[in-house]
Design a protein around this motif. Sequence first.
Motif, PDB file in Angstrom:
ATOM      1  N   LYS A  72       0.901  -1.160   0.015  1.00 20.43           N
ATOM      2  CA  LYS A  72       0.120   0.171   0.087  1.00 20.43           C
ATOM      3  C   LYS A  72       0.909   1.212  -0.031  1.00 20.43           C
ATOM      4  N   GLN A  73       2.107   1.121   0.675  1.00 22.81           N
ATOM      5  CA  GLN A  73       2.849   2.270   0.607  1.00 22.81           C
ATOM      6  C   GLN A  73       3.838   2.468  -0.464  1.00 22.81           C
ATOM      7  N   THR A  74       3.643   1.543  -1.574  1.00 18.25           N
ATOM      8  CA  THR A  74       4.557   1.527  -2.772  1.00 18.25           C
ATOM      9  C   THR A  74       3.815   1.920  -4.022  1.00 18.25           C
ATOM     10  N   ALA A  75       4.361   3.244  -4.533  1.00 18.07           N
ATOM     11  CA  ALA A  75       3.603   3.671  -5.716  1.00 18.07           C
ATOM     12  C   ALA A  75       3.506   2.517  -6.979  1.00 18.07           C
ATOM     13  N   GLU A  76       4.495   1.652  -6.863  1.00 24.37           N
ATOM     14  CA  GLU A  76       4.378   1.004  -8.095  1.00 24.37           C
ATOM     15  C   GLU A  76       3.475  -0.252  -7.840  1.00 24.37           C
ATOM     16  N   ALA A  77       2.934  -0.644  -6.659  1.00 22.31           N
ATOM     17  CA  ALA A  77       2.218  -1.666  -6.335  1.00 22.31           C
ATOM     18  C   ALA A  77       0.547  -1.371  -5.974  1.00 22.31           C
ATOM     19  N   GLN A  78       0.169  -0.127  -6.425  1.00 22.87           N
ATOM     20  CA  GLN A  78      -1.327   0.298  -5.938  1.00 22.87           C
ATOM     21  C   GLN A  78      -2.375  -0.545  -6.864  1.00 22.87           C
ATOM     22  N   ASP A  79      -2.035  -1.206  -7.833  1.00 19.37           N
ATOM     23  CA  ASP A  79      -2.842  -2.161  -8.418  1.00 19.37           C
ATOM     24  C   ASP A  79      -2.827  -3.563  -8.059  1.00 19.37           C
ATOM     25  N   VAL A  80      -2.035  -3.791  -6.794  1.00 17.42           N
ATOM     26  CA  VAL A  80      -2.022  -5.181  -6.418  1.00 17.42           C
ATOM     27  C   VAL A  80      -3.010  -5.209  -5.256  1.00 17.42           C
ATOM     28  N   ARG A  81      -3.686  -6.547  -5.281  1.00 18.91           N
ATOM     29  CA  ARG A  81      -4.726  -6.847  -4.496  1.00 18.91           C
ATOM     30  C   ARG A  81      -4.263  -8.134  -4.030  1.00 18.91           C
ATOM     31  N   ILE A  82      -4.554  -8.358  -2.406  1.00 18.74           N
ATOM     32  CA  ILE A  82      -4.396  -9.729  -2.007  1.00 18.74           C
ATOM     33  C   ILE A  82      -5.652 -10.402  -1.563  1.00 18.74           C
ATOM     34  N   LEU A  83      -6.213 -11.439  -2.051  1.00 18.57           N
ATOM     35  CA  LEU A  83      -7.417 -12.132  -2.064  1.00 18.57           C
ATOM     36  C   LEU A  83      -7.181 -13.067  -1.185  1.00 18.57           C
ATOM     37  N   PHE A  84      -8.239 -13.386  -0.019  1.00 17.06           N
ATOM     38  CA  PHE A  84      -8.412 -14.493   0.912  1.00 17.06           C
ATOM     39  C   PHE A  84      -9.626 -15.056   0.938  1.00 17.06           C
ATOM     40  N   LEU A  85      -9.663 -16.200   0.456  1.00 20.92           N
ATOM     41  CA  LEU A  85     -10.916 -17.291   0.305  1.00 20.92           C
ATOM     42  C   LEU A  85     -10.765 -18.145   1.373  1.00 20.92           C
ATOM     43  N   GLY A  86     -11.873 -18.431   1.960  1.00 24.60           N
ATOM     44  CA  GLY A  86     -12.028 -19.384   2.876  1.00 24.60           C
ATOM     45  C   GLY A  86     -12.463 -18.907   4.163  1.00 24.60           C
ATOM     46  N   ASP A  87     -12.443 -19.896   5.125  1.00 26.19           N
ATOM     47  CA  ASP A  87     -12.800 -19.532   6.576  1.00 26.19           C
ATOM     48  C   ASP A  87     -11.610 -20.212   7.528  1.00 26.19           C
ATOM     49  N   GLY A  88     -11.766 -19.949   8.912  1.00 22.77           N
ATOM     50  CA  GLY A  88     -11.021 -20.673   9.866  1.00 22.77           C
ATOM     51  C   GLY A  88     -10.832 -19.963  10.948  1.00 22.77           C
ATOM     52  N   ALA A  89     -10.172 -20.477  12.175  1.00 21.27           N
ATOM     53  CA  ALA A  89     -10.278 -20.006  13.522  1.00 21.27           C
ATOM     54  C   ALA A  89      -9.536 -18.624  13.463  1.00 21.27           C
ATOM     55  N   ARG A  90      -8.942 -18.198  12.760  1.00 22.20           N
ATOM     56  CA  ARG A  90      -8.306 -16.817  12.621  1.00 22.20           C
ATOM     57  C   ARG A  90      -9.060 -15.733  11.775  1.00 22.20           C
ATOM     58  N   LYS A  91      -9.865 -16.227  10.887  1.00 25.67           N
ATOM     59  CA  LYS A  91     -10.159 -15.386  10.085  1.00 25.67           C
ATOM     60  C   LYS A  91     -10.974 -13.934  10.610  1.00 25.67           C
ATOM     61  N   THR A  92     -11.673 -14.125  11.595  1.00 24.55           N
ATOM     62  CA  THR A  92     -12.077 -12.830  12.224  1.00 24.55           C
ATOM     63  C   THR A  92     -11.123 -12.001  12.591  1.00 24.55           C
ATOM     64  N   GLU A  93     -10.037 -12.500  13.197  1.00 26.44           N
ATOM     65  CA  GLU A  93      -9.022 -11.532  13.778  1.00 26.44           C
ATOM     66  C   GLU A  93      -8.300 -11.120  12.828  1.00 26.44           C
ATOM     67  N   LEU A  94      -8.014 -11.565  11.578  1.00 31.31           N
ATOM     68  CA  LEU A  94      -7.515 -11.144  10.413  1.00 31.31           C
ATOM     69  C   LEU A  94      -8.217 -10.113   9.447  1.00 31.31           C
ATOM     70  N   VAL A  95      -9.492 -10.287   9.511  1.00 28.95           N
ATOM     71  CA  VAL A  95     -10.414  -9.289   8.988  1.00 28.95           C
ATOM     72  C   VAL A  95     -10.278  -7.984   9.783  1.00 28.95           C
TER      73      VAL A  95
END
Length: 187
Positions: A72-95
Amino acid sequence: MPSAKLIQRGIDGEKIHVATNGVDLSNFAMQAKDPELLRELGLEGKFVAGYVGTHGLAHALETLLDAAAMLKQTAEAQDVRILFLGDGARKTELVTNAKERGLDNVLFLDSVPKAQVVRYWSLLDVSVIHLRKTELFGSVIPSKLFECMGWAFRCCMVLRVESAKIVERERVARFLSQKMRGNWSLA
């Protein structure tokens, strides 16, 4: 090597047989990016790195949130997205963590029926395979590696595990190492 540890514990090596995971290639057919899903998720024209699977204790997915913050702080990476698909014990904490950090370059999606997963895999430019760095996981071969290989899919592995031999032999992934927190490099 798991069998060496068992032998050290007194198990007869002749009684040990290791069967690694695999995939049924008839279930894996790479397809073009799903244009409807790209539009629906706002990913048109984006480079998408993704994690598909359980958001569990073993996966240390907060590392991907750290990467998202750096991107997010890198000008060249403004079109990069990280997608998380799934569920699990840590999902709520991660969101929650992603929201608190203002990481609008991260997208969390709930699990989908297995027959629909291929649509989401199609969106990815690279798949991330990640496990917590502990001695316990030193002999683990993540099942996602075989799925990526089945789809002839590019993937990054964030730490070297027993699967390194497979990856290096088949040349199917690049390794990332974290020399110091926040200082990532291709290994």
